[in-house]
Scaffold this motif. Structure first.
Motif, mmCIF file in Angstrom:
data_model
loop_
_atom_site.group_PDB
_atom_site.id
_atom_site.type_symbol
_atom_site.label_atom_id
_atom_site.label_comp_id
_atom_site.label_asym_id
_atom_site.label_seq_id
_atom_site.Cartn_x
_atom_site.Cartn_y
_atom_site.Cartn_z
ATOM 1 N N GLY A 120 3.943 -10.637 3.014
ATOM 2 C CA GLY A 120 3.904 -9.503 1.616
ATOM 3 C C GLY A 120 2.069 -9.209 2.167
ATOM 4 O O GLY A 120 2.209 -8.507 3.189
ATOM 5 N N TYR A 121 1.882 -9.280 1.304
ATOM 6 C CA TYR A 121 -0.127 -8.603 0.958
ATOM 7 C C TYR A 121 -0.905 -9.110 2.209
ATOM 8 O O TYR A 121 -1.518 -9.327 2.480
ATOM 9 C CB TYR A 121 -0.425 -9.197 -0.331
ATOM 10 C CG TYR A 121 -0.032 -8.102 -1.300
ATOM 11 C CD1 TYR A 121 -0.320 -6.930 -1.532
ATOM 12 C CD2 TYR A 121 0.555 -8.768 -3.022
ATOM 13 C CE1 TYR A 121 0.035 -6.093 -2.412
ATOM 14 C CE2 TYR A 121 1.108 -7.577 -3.721
ATOM 15 C CZ TYR A 121 0.781 -6.533 -3.691
ATOM 16 O OH TYR A 121 1.272 -6.015 -4.254
ATOM 17 N N HIS A 123 0.520 -9.831 5.199
ATOM 18 C CA HIS A 123 1.418 -9.535 6.275
ATOM 19 C C HIS A 123 0.509 -9.848 7.675
ATOM 20 O O HIS A 123 0.866 -10.095 8.633
ATOM 21 C CB HIS A 123 2.168 -8.664 5.798
ATOM 22 C CG HIS A 123 2.568 -8.372 6.883
ATOM 23 N ND1 HIS A 123 4.268 -8.673 7.941
ATOM 24 C CD2 HIS A 123 2.286 -6.859 8.222
ATOM 25 C CE1 HIS A 123 4.645 -8.288 8.875
ATOM 26 N NE2 HIS A 123 4.181 -7.021 9.410
ATOM 27 N N MET A 172 -3.965 -5.683 2.680
ATOM 28 C CA MET A 172 -3.373 -5.868 1.878
ATOM 29 C C MET A 172 -2.494 -5.418 1.731
ATOM 30 O O MET A 172 -1.046 -5.742 1.433
ATOM 31 C CB MET A 172 -4.146 -7.215 0.681
ATOM 32 C CG MET A 172 -4.780 -7.891 1.503
ATOM 33 S SD MET A 172 -6.188 -9.315 0.688
ATOM 34 C CE MET A 172 -4.600 -10.454 -0.202
ATOM 35 N N VAL A 173 -2.754 -4.618 0.635
ATOM 36 C CA VAL A 173 -1.897 -3.409 -0.311
ATOM 37 C C VAL A 173 -1.372 -2.604 1.362
ATOM 38 O O VAL A 173 0.039 -2.608 0.919
ATOM 39 C CB VAL A 173 -2.869 -2.274 -0.894
ATOM 40 C CG1 VAL A 173 -1.514 -1.561 -1.087
ATOM 41 C CG2 VAL A 173 -3.174 -2.766 -1.959
ATOM 42 N N SER A 176 1.262 -4.997 2.849
ATOM 43 C CA SER A 176 2.533 -5.579 1.480
ATOM 44 C C SER A 176 3.860 -4.228 1.901
ATOM 45 O O SER A 176 4.754 -4.134 2.254
ATOM 46 C CB SER A 176 2.340 -5.441 0.353
ATOM 47 O OG SER A 176 3.551 -5.361 -0.489
#
Length: 245
Positions: A120-121, A123, A172-173, A176
């Motif tokens: 997710g964030y 990854h 992080m965005v 995701s």
């Protein structure tokens, strides 16, 4: 000669603006016209790509920050003032400059992701060790920031926050989005663009803060200029001292 901190900031912002414009034009060709190369110009100015013009600029800006910090270290040492924190920052920014060009951090992604089993964030799992190191660095430099003039400390904090918002937050965005869709999607490109833009703006503001500090607290930076002298003219006996404002 006189070096103006505000003039340097305007120059850096102009370069950033040009790189952003070139990147947005490239995104238009790639996503709207389905032409992602344009004779190699699109990847050359792709902000989210590696080892191209934006990467070179970002590495140069980080290296310039390291150089200014080294000069501040030297100036503080000569004035018998505390200099170890400046030297530490110079080493940090030198590492960041090398990392920007060689992508050391990306090589940590797979081993950290597999070890911690994250996604997710997270990854792009390199943000975990780098984020922890950033928190440690903030703790170590908290007292140093409190000793700085308030407006300089504020500039340091704001520039650092902008940089981290891009390097960690938007990364992080983008992670995701990449895991849910694809790195070739428009949404990922937009997140990656915001990430790199925030990093560039944060470093530009940090350079401005360093130049402001050098001007206000240390009387400017001492830079030796080596020039060729004519046979009829004596060699210069001392370095020139440009002032920074």
């Amino acid at each position: 000669m006189e070096i103006s901190a505000s003039s340097v900031l305007k120059l850096l912002l102009a370069v950033i603006g040009f790189l952003l414009f070139a990147h947005v034009v490239g995104m238009f060709f790639e996503h709207a016209l389905n032409h992602g190369t344009v004779y190699g110009l699109v990847p050359l100015f792709d902000i989210s790509a590696e080892r191209n013009v934006p990467t070179f600029y970002s590495s140069f800006a980080l290296l310039l920050s390291a150089g200014l910090l080294a000069l501040l270290t030297r100036g503080a040492h000569r004035r018998r003032q505390p200099w170890h924190h400046w030297a530490g920052l110079a080493v940090v920014f030198l590492f960041l400059a090398v990392d920007e060009f060689t992508s050391i951090h990306e090589r940590l992604t797979v081993p950290v992701r597999e070890t911690l089993d994250v996604g997710g964030y997270l990854h792009y799992a390199w943000v975990i060790p780098y984020g922890l190191l950033g928190l440690v660095l903030l703790g170590v430099y908290a007292r140093f920031l409190l000793r700085l003039p308030r407006h300089i400390a504020l500039l340091f904090v704001v520039s650092g926050s902008i940089f981290v918002a891009g390097a960690i937050g938007m990364e992080m965005v983008g992670a995701s989005i990449a895991e849910a869709t694809s790195r070739a999607s428009l949404s990922y490109d937009l997140a990656s663009t915001a990430e790199e833009l925030l990093e560039m703006l944060g470093i530009a503001l940090f350079i401005y803060a360093l130049l402001r500090y050098a001007s206000e607290q240390m009387g400017g930076l001492s830079i030796s200029l080596i020039t060729a002298a004519s046979p009829r003219q004596p060699l210069p006996t001392g370095p020139s001292r440009p002032t920074v404002s």
